[in-house]
Design a protein around this motif. Sequence first.
Motif, short mmCIF file in Angstrom:
data_model
loop_
_atom_site.label_atom_id
_atom_site.label_comp_id
_atom_site.label_asym_id
_atom_site.label_seq_id
_atom_site.Cartn_x
_atom_site.Cartn_y
_atom_site.Cartn_z
N GLN A 136 0.87 -1.19 0.00
CA GLN A 136 0.00 0.00 0.00
C GLN A 136 0.90 1.23 0.00
O GLN A 136 1.93 1.26 0.68
N ALA A 137 0.51 2.22 -0.80
CA ALA A 137 1.25 3.49 -0.85
C ALA A 137 0.28 4.63 -0.58
O ALA A 137 -0.85 4.63 -1.10
N TRP A 138 0.73 5.61 0.21
CA TRP A 138 -0.05 6.80 0.51
C TRP A 138 0.80 8.01 0.16
O TRP A 138 1.92 8.14 0.67
N LEU A 139 0.27 8.89 -0.67
CA LEU A 139 0.96 10.13 -0.98
C LEU A 139 0.80 11.05 0.23
O LEU A 139 -0.32 11.39 0.62
N THR A 140 1.92 11.42 0.85
CA THR A 140 1.87 12.21 2.08
C THR A 140 2.28 13.66 1.89
O THR A 140 1.93 14.51 2.70
N PHE A 191 5.86 9.38 -0.57
CA PHE A 191 4.91 8.33 -0.20
C PHE A 191 5.36 7.61 1.05
O PHE A 191 6.55 7.35 1.23
N ASP A 192 4.41 7.23 1.88
CA ASP A 192 4.63 6.22 2.90
C ASP A 192 4.18 4.91 2.27
O ASP A 192 3.16 4.88 1.55
N GLY A 229 8.19 1.83 4.88
CA GLY A 229 9.18 2.86 4.59
C GLY A 229 8.61 4.03 3.84
O GLY A 229 7.41 4.31 3.93
N ARG A 230 9.51 4.70 3.10
CA ARG A 230 9.14 5.88 2.32
C ARG A 230 9.75 5.77 0.93
O ARG A 230 10.86 5.26 0.78
N VAL A 231 9.01 6.25 -0.05
CA VAL A 231 9.48 6.29 -1.43
C VAL A 231 9.27 7.71 -1.93
O VAL A 231 8.20 8.28 -1.74
N GLU A 232 10.30 8.26 -2.58
CA GLU A 232 10.18 9.58 -3.19
C GLU A 232 10.30 9.42 -4.69
O GLU A 232 11.20 8.75 -5.19
N ARG A 233 9.34 10.01 -5.41
CA ARG A 233 9.33 9.97 -6.87
C ARG A 233 9.28 11.40 -7.39
O ARG A 233 8.87 12.30 -6.69
N ALA A 234 9.69 11.57 -8.65
CA ALA A 234 9.63 12.88 -9.29
C ALA A 234 8.79 12.82 -10.54
O ALA A 234 8.87 11.86 -11.31
#
Length: 134
Positions: free
Chosen positions: A87-91, A100-101, A114-119
């Motif tokens: 599951q991903a949540w845009l924070t 995202f968390d 964890g956390r994911v950062e996208r551009a």
Amino acid sequence: MEQPPDPGFAPGLTARVELTVSDTDTALAVGSGDVPVLGTPRVLALAEAATVAATATRLLPGMTTVGLRVELDHTMPTPVGRTVVAQAWLTEVTGRRLHFDVSVTDGSTMVAQGRVERALVDRHRFVERASRTP
């Protein structure tokens, strides 16, 4: 001039993806270890797939997202045959950066988080620039 993010990107976007673990998803198969359980690279790929799914319906034509940064704790093994859910949540949205968390669960058991950062990027320009990179 840099294109601003789509106004449809706001905290709260979410998506989930599922995977039933097979022999090809194990640490042994992906080269990240020698045990027949869900490999960390597959956990990461699943978490990223959830972030991509969260943005897919909101992207402007010609735009895509690319991964920038990942922070992931993979804390529980998952054997072949079990189904995990990412599951991903845009924070947070900071300019073109999407934060995202993410979590991956096996039933009620937390497998990873964890956390994911996208551009946000222009797909054509990104591919063109990448092909010129030595």
